[in-house]
Motif scaffolding. Sequence first.
Motif, mmCIF file in Angstrom:
data_model
loop_
_atom_site.group_PDB
_atom_site.id
_atom_site.type_symbol
_atom_site.label_atom_id
_atom_site.label_comp_id
_atom_site.label_asym_id
_atom_site.label_seq_id
_atom_site.Cartn_x
_atom_site.Cartn_y
_atom_site.Cartn_z
ATOM 1 N N PRO A 1 0.833 -0.982 0.055
ATOM 2 C CA PRO A 1 0.164 -0.024 0.137
ATOM 3 C C PRO A 1 1.376 1.519 -0.259
ATOM 4 O O PRO A 1 2.056 1.780 0.750
ATOM 5 C CB PRO A 1 -0.630 0.007 1.481
ATOM 6 N N GLY A 2 0.253 2.267 -1.086
ATOM 7 C CA GLY A 2 1.354 3.678 -1.019
ATOM 8 C C GLY A 2 2.036 3.340 -1.787
ATOM 9 O O GLY A 2 3.037 4.069 -1.920
ATOM 10 N N SER A 3 2.499 2.430 -1.753
ATOM 11 C CA SER A 3 3.906 1.688 -3.471
ATOM 12 C C SER A 3 3.748 2.570 -5.399
ATOM 13 O O SER A 3 2.330 2.399 -5.576
ATOM 14 C CB SER A 3 4.285 0.635 -3.814
ATOM 15 N N PRO B 1 -4.293 10.059 -3.048
ATOM 16 C CA PRO B 1 -3.004 11.401 -2.405
ATOM 17 C C PRO B 1 -1.773 10.935 -2.063
ATOM 18 O O PRO B 1 -0.920 11.841 -3.015
ATOM 19 C CB PRO B 1 -4.071 12.247 -1.223
ATOM 20 N N GLU B 2 -1.435 10.292 -1.556
ATOM 21 C CA GLU B 2 -0.154 9.939 -1.257
ATOM 22 C C GLU B 2 0.534 9.031 -2.261
ATOM 23 O O GLU B 2 1.605 9.225 -2.347
ATOM 24 C CB GLU B 2 -0.379 8.973 0.268
ATOM 25 N N SER C 1 4.116 10.461 -4.410
ATOM 26 C CA SER C 1 4.589 8.794 -4.693
ATOM 27 C C SER C 1 5.394 9.516 -6.316
ATOM 28 O O SER C 1 6.507 9.644 -6.804
ATOM 29 C CB SER C 1 4.129 8.137 -3.978
ATOM 30 N N VAL C 2 4.157 9.581 -6.910
ATOM 31 C CA VAL C 2 4.785 9.298 -8.798
ATOM 32 C C VAL C 2 5.754 10.547 -8.505
ATOM 33 O O VAL C 2 6.549 10.953 -9.471
ATOM 34 C CB VAL C 2 3.374 9.755 -9.817
ATOM 35 N N GLN C 3 5.049 12.069 -8.530
ATOM 36 C CA GLN C 3 5.831 13.378 -8.506
ATOM 37 C C GLN C 3 7.137 12.902 -8.413
ATOM 38 O O GLN C 3 8.577 13.123 -8.526
ATOM 39 C CB GLN C 3 5.114 14.111 -7.675
ATOM 40 N N GLU C 4 7.542 12.275 -6.776
ATOM 41 C CA GLU C 4 8.929 12.416 -5.785
ATOM 42 C C GLU C 4 9.723 11.949 -6.325
ATOM 43 O O GLU C 4 10.620 11.796 -6.918
ATOM 44 C CB GLU C 4 8.777 11.828 -4.583
ATOM 45 N N HIS C 5 9.100 10.169 -7.119
ATOM 46 C CA HIS C 5 10.321 9.092 -7.058
ATOM 47 C C HIS C 5 9.892 8.802 -8.452
ATOM 48 O O HIS C 5 11.190 8.562 -9.665
ATOM 49 C CB HIS C 5 9.299 7.605 -6.604
ATOM 50 N N LEU C 6 9.419 9.845 -9.106
ATOM 51 C CA LEU C 6 9.280 9.154 -10.866
ATOM 52 C C LEU C 6 9.617 10.578 -11.399
ATOM 53 O O LEU C 6 9.699 10.113 -12.353
ATOM 54 C CB LEU C 6 7.749 8.400 -11.500
ATOM 55 N N SER C 7 9.023 11.513 -10.819
ATOM 56 C CA SER C 7 9.212 13.142 -11.260
ATOM 57 C C SER C 7 8.158 12.872 -12.623
ATOM 58 O O SER C 7 9.117 13.531 -13.760
ATOM 59 C CB SER C 7 10.788 13.248 -11.987
ATOM 60 N N TYR C 8 7.061 12.904 -12.543
ATOM 61 C CA TYR C 8 6.224 12.834 -12.996
ATOM 62 C C TYR C 8 5.478 13.401 -13.210
ATOM 63 O O TYR C 8 4.583 12.954 -11.443
ATOM 64 C CB TYR C 8 5.940 11.319 -13.706
ATOM 65 N N ASN C 9 4.126 14.814 -13.548
ATOM 66 C CA ASN C 9 3.061 14.589 -12.898
ATOM 67 C C ASN C 9 1.672 14.842 -13.911
ATOM 68 O O ASN C 9 2.069 15.370 -15.259
ATOM 69 C CB ASN C 9 3.097 16.627 -12.726
ATOM 70 N N LEU D 1 -3.838 9.353 -14.403
ATOM 71 C CA LEU D 1 -3.688 8.325 -13.949
ATOM 72 C C LEU D 1 -3.881 7.448 -13.098
ATOM 73 O O LEU D 1 -5.020 8.360 -12.590
ATOM 74 C CB LEU D 1 -1.983 8.770 -13.296
ATOM 75 N N LEU D 2 -4.249 6.697 -12.857
ATOM 76 C CA LEU D 2 -4.845 5.085 -12.144
ATOM 77 C C LEU D 2 -3.921 4.296 -12.001
ATOM 78 O O LEU D 2 -2.603 3.859 -12.152
ATOM 79 C CB LEU D 2 -5.897 4.517 -13.305
ATOM 80 N N SER D 3 -3.615 2.757 -10.811
ATOM 81 C CA SER D 3 -3.315 2.054 -10.656
ATOM 82 C C SER D 3 -3.825 1.087 -10.401
ATOM 83 O O SER D 3 -5.440 1.072 -10.782
ATOM 84 C CB SER D 3 -3.172 2.436 -9.019
ATOM 85 N N VAL D 4 -3.188 0.177 -11.637
ATOM 86 C CA VAL D 4 -4.181 -0.975 -12.190
ATOM 87 C C VAL D 4 -2.988 -1.742 -12.054
ATOM 88 O O VAL D 4 -1.592 -2.312 -11.237
ATOM 89 C CB VAL D 4 -3.694 -0.817 -13.858
#
Length: 240
Positions: free
Chosen positions: A69-71, A137-138, A142-150, A154-157
Amino acid sequence: MGEYGISAGQLVAVVWDKSSPVEALKDLVNKLQGLTGTEGHVSVENISQLLQSAHKDSSFDIILSGIVPGSTAVHSAEVLAEMARILRPGGCLFLKEPVETDVVNNSTVKTASKLCSALTLSGLVEVKELQREPLRPEEVQSVQEHLSYNSDSLLSVHITGKKPNFEVGSSSQLKLSVTKKPSSEKPALDPAAAKLWTLSANDMEDEGMYLWPCGRTGEGEIRGQEELPAQVSLWKLLPG
């Protein structure tokens, strides 16, 4: 945990990345150890170190990746191929990954269809999408921080794939149905025809009568050898 089909005695690998919350990872591992029991084992692997791991081929029954969870882990083609290698034949991979719902020219975040194609190319079969859900939201952070992507699309699949029930390079005897060819024996000679015509060495030396085709009537005439041209074949007319 029931959706992963984990049971006692199985060998399970949990793959995490730097975006995985530590406490959530520990809680997941404890739950899995309760399912596998003392006869099974839960191995915890960092996704960035997986390619350098010393795992042998076909080491795990089930691999869970990015499901902490959160990954917000993303899976490269090399990582997916390594997961397929260390899965046992018939073993399953379950992964979760953030995907784009819009078609964008980006190599960091894939679409769901491209992620399914990547699993298939790694050698897995029965690849299918299990679930889609909005990012929390977290997870967006995390995507913004670790993947530098905004992105707002986006969805989680959740996707699963299965390793075929054989190893690459294995062999199996094939049972082929062989159809017998029809007999090539010559048909039996009609006794009546054999009695009517006979050719032998003696016939070739006989200076008796010969059959000569008549050009005027189309019927046969009996003549002596001295009247036959050289190119005429010598056939003896025998009585029936």
